[in-house]
Design a protein around this motif. Structure first.
Motif, PDB file in Angstrom:
ATOM      1  N   PRO A 164       0.805  -1.216   0.000  1.00  0.00           N
ATOM      2  CA  PRO A 164       0.000   0.000   0.000  1.00  0.00           C
ATOM      3  C   PRO A 164       0.838   1.266   0.000  1.00  0.00           C
ATOM      4  O   PRO A 164       0.396   2.302  -0.485  1.00  0.00           O
ATOM      5  N   SER A 165       2.067   1.203   0.475  1.00  0.00           N
ATOM      6  CA  SER A 165       2.913   2.393   0.480  1.00  0.00           C
ATOM      7  C   SER A 165       3.579   2.643  -0.859  1.00  0.00           C
ATOM      8  O   SER A 165       4.254   3.652  -1.043  1.00  0.00           O
ATOM      9  N   GLY A 166       3.464   1.661  -1.772  1.00  0.00           N
ATOM     10  CA  GLY A 166       3.988   1.866  -3.108  1.00  0.00           C
ATOM     11  C   GLY A 166       5.268   1.114  -3.399  1.00  0.00           C
ATOM     12  O   GLY A 166       5.824   1.228  -4.500  1.00  0.00           O
ATOM     13  N   GLN A 167       5.766   0.304  -2.442  1.00  0.00           N
ATOM     14  CA  GLN A 167       6.997  -0.440  -2.681  1.00  0.00           C
ATOM     15  C   GLN A 167       6.703  -1.625  -3.588  1.00  0.00           C
ATOM     16  O   GLN A 167       5.750  -2.363  -3.369  1.00  0.00           O
ATOM     17  N   PHE A 168       7.531  -1.787  -4.609  1.00  0.00           N
ATOM     18  CA  PHE A 168       7.343  -2.915  -5.519  1.00  0.00           C
ATOM     19  C   PHE A 168       7.799  -4.206  -4.845  1.00  0.00           C
ATOM     20  O   PHE A 168       8.890  -4.288  -4.276  1.00  0.00           O
ATOM     21  N   LEU A 169       6.941  -5.257  -4.912  1.00  0.00           N
ATOM     22  CA  LEU A 169       7.297  -6.597  -4.476  1.00  0.00           C
ATOM     23  C   LEU A 169       7.593  -7.507  -5.665  1.00  0.00           C
ATOM     24  O   LEU A 169       8.325  -8.485  -5.521  1.00  0.00           O
ATOM     25  N   TYR A 170       6.995  -7.135  -6.792  1.00  0.00           N
ATOM     26  CA  TYR A 170       7.242  -7.941  -7.996  1.00  0.00           C
ATOM     27  C   TYR A 170       6.973  -7.059  -9.209  1.00  0.00           C
ATOM     28  O   TYR A 170       6.028  -6.271  -9.241  1.00  0.00           O
ATOM     29  N   VAL A 171       7.834  -7.197 -10.223  1.00  0.00           N
ATOM     30  CA  VAL A 171       7.673  -6.516 -11.501  1.00  0.00           C
ATOM     31  C   VAL A 171       8.139  -7.466 -12.599  1.00  0.00           C
ATOM     32  O   VAL A 171       9.215  -8.086 -12.469  1.00  0.00           O
ATOM     33  N   ASN A 172       7.335  -7.613 -13.675  1.00  0.00           N
ATOM     34  CA  ASN A 172       7.795  -8.478 -14.765  1.00  0.00           C
ATOM     35  C   ASN A 172       8.544  -7.662 -15.821  1.00  0.00           C
ATOM     36  O   ASN A 172       8.618  -6.423 -15.767  1.00  0.00           O
ATOM     37  N   ASN A 173       9.108  -8.385 -16.791  1.00  0.00           N
ATOM     38  CA  ASN A 173       9.924  -7.741 -17.821  1.00  0.00           C
ATOM     39  C   ASN A 173       9.107  -6.741 -18.649  1.00  0.00           C
ATOM     40  O   ASN A 173       9.614  -5.682 -19.043  1.00  0.00           O
ATOM     41  N   ALA A 174       7.868  -7.118 -18.949  1.00  0.00           N
ATOM     42  CA  ALA A 174       7.044  -6.258 -19.810  1.00  0.00           C
ATOM     43  C   ALA A 174       6.835  -4.885 -19.181  1.00  0.00           C
ATOM     44  O   ALA A 174       6.898  -3.845 -19.855  1.00  0.00           O
ATOM     45  N   LEU A 175       6.586  -4.853 -17.880  1.00  0.00           N
ATOM     46  CA  LEU A 175       6.363  -3.579 -17.211  1.00  0.00           C
ATOM     47  C   LEU A 175       7.652  -2.768 -17.154  1.00  0.00           C
ATOM     48  O   LEU A 175       7.625  -1.531 -17.309  1.00  0.00           O
ATOM     49  N   ARG A 200      10.076  -2.887 -19.359  1.00  0.00           N
ATOM     50  CA  ARG A 200      10.272  -2.341 -20.694  1.00  0.00           C
ATOM     51  C   ARG A 200       9.320  -1.175 -20.962  1.00  0.00           C
ATOM     52  O   ARG A 200       9.695  -0.171 -21.566  1.00  0.00           O
ATOM     53  N   LEU A 201       8.070  -1.331 -20.532  1.00  0.00           N
ATOM     54  CA  LEU A 201       7.061  -0.303 -20.775  1.00  0.00           C
ATOM     55  C   LEU A 201       7.462   1.029 -20.168  1.00  0.00           C
ATOM     56  O   LEU A 201       7.234   2.089 -20.760  1.00  0.00           O
ATOM     57  N   THR A 202       8.072   0.994 -18.992  1.00  0.00           N
ATOM     58  CA  THR A 202       8.423   2.228 -18.295  1.00  0.00           C
ATOM     59  C   THR A 202       9.867   2.645 -18.531  1.00  0.00           C
ATOM     60  O   THR A 202      10.348   3.595 -17.917  1.00  0.00           O
ATOM     61  N   GLY A 203      10.574   1.918 -19.406  1.00  0.00           N
ATOM     62  CA  GLY A 203      11.898   2.358 -19.820  1.00  0.00           C
ATOM     63  C   GLY A 203      13.033   1.903 -18.910  1.00  0.00           C
ATOM     64  O   GLY A 203      14.155   2.438 -19.042  1.00  0.00           O
ATOM     65  N   PHE A 204      12.798   0.940 -18.003  1.00  0.00           N
ATOM     66  CA  PHE A 204      13.869   0.433 -17.139  1.00  0.00           C
ATOM     67  C   PHE A 204      14.557  -0.736 -17.819  1.00  0.00           C
ATOM     68  O   PHE A 204      13.966  -1.472 -18.611  1.00  0.00           O
ATOM     69  N   SER A 205      15.830  -0.930 -17.425  1.00  0.00           N
ATOM     70  CA  SER A 205      16.605  -1.989 -18.084  1.00  0.00           C
ATOM     71  C   SER A 205      16.248  -3.379 -17.584  1.00  0.00           C
ATOM     72  O   SER A 205      16.431  -4.366 -18.295  1.00  0.00           O
ATOM     73  N   SER A 206      15.698  -3.463 -16.383  1.00  0.00           N
ATOM     74  CA  SER A 206      15.339  -4.780 -15.814  1.00  0.00           C
ATOM     75  C   SER A 206      14.308  -4.589 -14.722  1.00  0.00           C
ATOM     76  O   SER A 206      14.143  -3.477 -14.188  1.00  0.00           O
ATOM     77  N   PRO A 207      13.593  -5.668 -14.364  1.00  0.00           N
ATOM     78  CA  PRO A 207      12.651  -5.580 -13.245  1.00  0.00           C
ATOM     79  C   PRO A 207      13.348  -5.172 -11.956  1.00  0.00           C
ATOM     80  O   PRO A 207      12.775  -4.439 -11.140  1.00  0.00           O
ATOM     81  N   GLU A 208      14.582  -5.682 -11.760  1.00  0.00           N
ATOM     82  CA  GLU A 208      15.302  -5.372 -10.528  1.00  0.00           C
ATOM     83  C   GLU A 208      15.543  -3.861 -10.414  1.00  0.00           C
ATOM     84  O   GLU A 208      15.420  -3.286  -9.305  1.00  0.00           O
ATOM     85  N   GLU A 209      15.878  -3.213 -11.527  1.00  0.00           N
ATOM     86  CA  GLU A 209      16.113  -1.772 -11.490  1.00  0.00           C
ATOM     87  C   GLU A 209      14.829  -1.025 -11.160  1.00  0.00           C
ATOM     88  O   GLU A 209      14.836  -0.071 -10.374  1.00  0.00           O
ATOM     89  N   MET A 210      13.738  -1.490 -11.731  1.00  0.00           N
ATOM     90  CA  MET A 210      12.463  -0.808 -11.499  1.00  0.00           C
ATOM     91  C   MET A 210      12.001  -0.977 -10.057  1.00  0.00           C
ATOM     92  O   MET A 210      11.383  -0.067  -9.482  1.00  0.00           O
ATOM     93  N   MET A 211      12.311  -2.168  -9.435  1.00  0.00           N
ATOM     94  CA  MET A 211      11.831  -2.437  -8.070  1.00  0.00           C
ATOM     95  C   MET A 211      12.521  -1.554  -7.046  1.00  0.00           C
ATOM     96  O   MET A 211      12.087  -1.493  -5.901  1.00  0.00           O
ATOM     97  N   LYS A 212      13.558  -0.851  -7.446  1.00  0.00           N
ATOM     98  CA  LYS A 212      14.228   0.067  -6.541  1.00  0.00           C
ATOM     99  C   LYS A 212      13.483   1.390  -6.435  1.00  0.00           C
ATOM    100  O   LYS A 212      13.836   2.243  -5.614  1.00  0.00           O
ATOM    101  N   THR A 213      12.473   1.601  -7.296  1.00  0.00           N
ATOM    102  CA  THR A 213      11.689   2.833  -7.263  1.00  0.00           C
ATOM    103  C   THR A 213      10.385   2.582  -6.530  1.00  0.00           C
ATOM    104  O   THR A 213      10.073   1.457  -6.117  1.00  0.00           O
TER     105      THR A 213
END
Length: 628
Positions: A63-74, A76-89
Motif C-alpha cells: 500500500p505504500s507503493g513499494q514494488f514486491l514484484y515486476v515483470n519484464n514487460a512492465l 520495458r514499458l516504463t523504460g527500465f533496463s530490468s525488473p530489478e532496477e524498477m523495483m528500486k523505485t
C-alpha cells in the motif's frame, strides 16, 4: 496345532503387513513427489516463459507503493533496463497525477478491485506513457489490504487514435455546425432526428421545438407536401435527387429552399430515413423573379421601339432579334436564332459595310456607327443609321449588339435640303457680291464727289464716309469668297481694314509704322460688322490725329481671344488724348460711333492716354469659333 500356530504368529504377520503397507505407501509417495517436482519445474518454466514473453505488465506493490514484484514487460514499458532496477523505485513516482493513485486506492478499498482505468505514467527518461490499469487488493486475515496485484497495458497508440478520432469528430461537428447550408436527418416517418444550427436559424425555430417531430406538418408549405411525400418514397427506392420547395418560417413568412436528399441505410442495408442539405434560395428566387420581370420588360421594350435591334454571339449567330427586325425583313425569330446573317438573307440585300462593321466590332472591339443601305424583301432600298457595339461576356468572349433606325425619309429630306441650301448659298453669295459692288459704287461716287469739294473739312467728311462704307463692303466681299456664309475670319478681315486705312492716310510709310497682330478666328456676322467699324474708327483716329506734329510713330493693333472674350487693342505712341477727355462727351462723330457700337455688341471699352493713346475693346463672344 495349525490354528494355535496362526494365532501365536499373528502379531508378527500383522507387523510384517504393516511394514509392507508402509513401504508401499512410501514408494507411492516418492513416485508422486517426483511427479510433482517434475510438474513444478514445468510450471516454473511456464511462468518464466510467460514472464518473459507476456506483453502485459504485471506487478505487486505494498500500500505504500513499494514494488514486491515486476515483470519484464512492465520494466520495458516504463523504460527500465530490468525488473530489478524498477523495483528500486516507488510506484508513486510513476504517476503524472499523484491524486489519481489516491482515487484508485479509494476505489479498491470500496470495491476490492478496479478495471481498465486510464493512467498517465512517467517513464525513466521523463517522457510519459498512457497505460490501462486493472488492480486487485489482497487482504490479510484481519481484512486489511496487504498488497496490490495488478496488470498494466500500454494504451498510448489507442489513446492517440482516440484523440485523433475525437479531434476528427470535433472537426466534423464544427464543419456541420458552421456550414452555410442546413443539414437534416429524418426517419421514414419524416420525424426530425438531427439538424444543424443553420437549419434552425434558417426557419427561426429552436431544437426542442422541432426535434423528434414531423417536419412536414410544421414547416412544409401545404402546397408542397405531396411533393415531399413523393420524394420520401423515392428514398425507399434508393433514389437521390435535388428539388425546390417552400418552407414556412416560424414568423409565417415563406422561405424558398433547395434540398439535396439521400437515403440512410442501417447495417443490414435497410432504408431507415433520409439525410439532406438545405440551401436557402429565397434571395436567388427573388433575384430570378426580378430577372424574369426585367427580361419581360426588356423584351416588351425592345419589341415596341421603332428601331431594329439584335444580338449576335461570338460566331456571328443571332441570339436575339426584336419584333421590328423580324417584321421588316420578313423572318421569324425561330428561323433566325442560331444562324448568321449570310445564312438567312441573300447576298444582294446585304451591304458591304455590314460585313466590315461586324468585323471591326469582333476583331478590334470598336463601336461602329454608320449609315447603310440595305434592300428589304420587297427589293426597295432603305437607309439605316446603324450602331454596332461589343458586348463582353464573363467567359471572355465578345458578342455583338446592334440597333438600326430607318433614316430613308431623313436621307431623302437631307438631300433635298442640301440641294436647296446649295441653291440658297449660290443666291446669297450673289447677293453679297452685288451688295459689295453697290457699296463700291457708292464709295466711288463719294470719292468723285470729294474731289470736287474745295473745303478740306468737308472733303475729310466724305473720306471718312468712304472708309466706313468700304469696311462694310469688305464684309460682303469676304462672305462672297467664304465657304461659310454665317462666319468670317475676323483676323483676315481686320488685316484688310488696316491695310486699306494705312494706304489711304499714310503719306510716308517709312515714318509711320503699323503693326497688326490678329489671330485667325471666326466671328459671326452680327458681331463682325460693328467690330469692323469700331476698328476702322479707332485706326483712322490714330492715323489722322496721333502724329499731327510728329514725323514718325507706331500704331500697334492686336485682336485675340481671352477665354470667352474677344479683346481688340488699338495703341499708338502719338500725342495722346486731350486733357480731361471723356468719351461719353466727345464731339467726334467717329468716337460717338465707337461708343454706340460697343454698347450694341454689349462690350466694354477702356482707354488711357499714357505714352500715346490706347483703346481696349472687350466683347463677349459665346458663339466664336477658332479657325484651327
Amino acid at each position: 496345532m495349525n490354528s494355535s500356530f496362526f494365532i501365536r504368529e499373528l502379531p508378527i504377520i500383522l507387523s510384517i503387513a504393516v511394514l509392507l503397507a508402509t513401504l508401499i505407501l512410501y514408494l507411492l509417495y516418492l513416485r508422486k513427489r517426483k511427479q510433482n517436482q517434475r510438474l513444478l519445474e514445468s510450471n516454473r518454466d511456464l511462468l518464466r516463459s510467460i514472464n518473459k514473453n507476456i506483453s502485459e505488465g504485471l506487478y505487486r506493490t505494498t500500500p505504500s507503493g513499494q514494488f514486491l514484484y515486476v515483470n519484464n514487460a512492465l520494466a520495458r514499458l516504463t523504460g527500465f533496463s530490468s525488473p530489478e532496477e524498477m523495483m528500486k523505485t516507488n510506484v508513486k513516482d510513476l504517476y503524472v497525477q499523484p491524486e489519481k493513485r489516491k482515487q484508485l486506492q479509494q476505489l479498491i478499498a470500496e470495491r476490492g478491485h478496479i478495471e481498465n482505468e486510464d493512467v498517465e505514467f512517467y517513464k525513466k527518461d521523463g517522457t510519459t506513457v498512457w497505460v490501462m490499469v486493472s488492480t486487485t487488493g489482497v487482504r490479510d486475515s484481519m481484512g486489511n489490504i496487504e498488497f496490490y496485484d495488478g496488470v498494466i497495458n500500454d494504451i498510448s497508440q489507442r489513446k492517440e487514435v482516440v484523440e485523433k478520432l475525437l479531434e476528427s469528430e470535433e472537426r466534423y461537428r464544427t464543419l456541420i455546425e458552421t456550414m452555410s447550408e442546413g443539414l437534416v436527418c429524418v426517419n421514414n416517418e419524416d420525424h426530425l432526428q438531427f439538424a444543424n444550427h443553420r437549419f434552425y436559424k434558417m426557419l427561426g425555430y429552436t431544437e426542442p421545438e422541432l426535434a423528434g417531430k414531423p417536419l412536414m406538418d410544421i414547416i412544409v408549405n401545404p402546397e408542397d407536401r405531396e411533393l415531399v411525400k413523393g420524394k420520401n418514397k423515392l428514398r425507399t427506392q434508393l433514389v437521390s435527387d435535388s428539388y425546390e420547395l417552400r418552407f414556412i418560417h416560424k414568423s409565417g413568412r415563406q422561405v424558398w429552399v433547395k434540398i439535396s436528399g439521400h437515403h440512410l441505410l442501417d447495417k443490414a442495408g435497410k432504408v431507415i430515413g433520409s439525410i439532406g442539405t438545405i440551401t436557402d434560395i429565397s434571395s436567388l428566387k427573388e433575384a430570378y423573379d426580378e430577372l424574369k420581370s426585367s427580361e419581360e420588360k426588356f423584351l416588351a421594350f425592345m419589341n415596341n421601339i421603332p428601331s431594329l435591334s439584335w444580338i449576335k454571339d461570338d460566331n456571328g449567330r443571332f441570339i436575339f432579334l426584336n419584333k421590328k427586325y423580324c417584321d421588316t425583313f420578313k423572318v421569324t425569330e425561330q428561323e433566325a436564332i442560331g444562324k448568321t446573317v449570310q445564312q438567312i438573307f441573300p447576298s444582294n440585300v446585304l451591304s458591304p459595310s455590314l460585313i466590315e462593321g461586324d468585323r471591326k466590332v469582333y476583331e478590334e472591339g470598336l463601336k461602329v456607327e454608320l449609315v447603310e443601305r440595305n434592300d428589304t424583301p420587297d427589293y426597295s432600298g432603305h437607309y439605316w443609321l446603324v450602331s454596332r457595339f461589343p458586348i463582353p461576356t464573363k467567359d471572355g468572349k465578345r458578342y455583338l449588339g446592334g440597333i438600326a433606325f430607318e433614316v430613308t425619309a431623313m436621307i431623302e429630306t437631307q438631300e433635298k435640303l442640301e440641294q436647296s441650301l446649295t441653291e440658297k448659298n449660290v443666291l446669297l453669295r450673289e447677293i453679297h457680291h452685288r451688295v459689295k459692288n453697290n457699296l463700291q459704287i457708292i464709295t466711288s461716287l463719294l470719292h468723285l464727289q470729294a474731289r470736287q469739294i474745295k473745303d478740306e473739312g468737308l472733303s475729310q467728311f466724305f473720306t471718312e464716309s468712304q472708309n466706313r462704307i468700304r469696311t462694310m463692303a469688305l464684309i460682303h466681299e469676304k462672305l462672297y469668297q467664304s465657304s461659310d456664309l454665317a462666319y468670317i475670319d475676323f483676323g483676315d478681315y481686320a488685316r484688310g481694314i488696316c491695310n486699306h486705312l494705312y494706304k489711304s492716310y499714310i503719306i510716308d510709310p517709312s515714318k509711320i509704322k503699323l503693326n497688326l497682330q490678329a489671330e485667325n478666328m471666326k466671328v459671326d456676322i452680327e458681331h463682325a460688322v460693328p467690330l469692323g467699324l469700331i476698328l476702322t474708327e479707332l485706326v483712322a483716329n490714330s492715323v489722322k490725329y496721333a502724329f499731327r506734329d510728329r514725323m514718325e510713330g507706331h500704331i500697334n493693333i492686336s485682336v485675340r481671344y481671352d477665354g470667352e472674350w474677344l479683346v481688340m487693342v488699338v495703341h499708338d505712341d502719338g500725342v495722346g488724348l486731350p486733357l480731361g477727355f471723356n468719351l461719353s462727351e466727345s464731339k467726334s462723330l467717329g468716337l460717338q460711333l465707337v461708343a454706340s457700337l460697343v454698347e450694341q455688341v454689349r462690350g466694354d471699352i477702356e482707354y488711357e492716354s499714357k505714352n500715346g493713346t490706347k483703346f481696349i475693346i472687350v466683347v463677349p463672344q459665346k458663339l466664336q469659333h477658332r479657325n484651327d
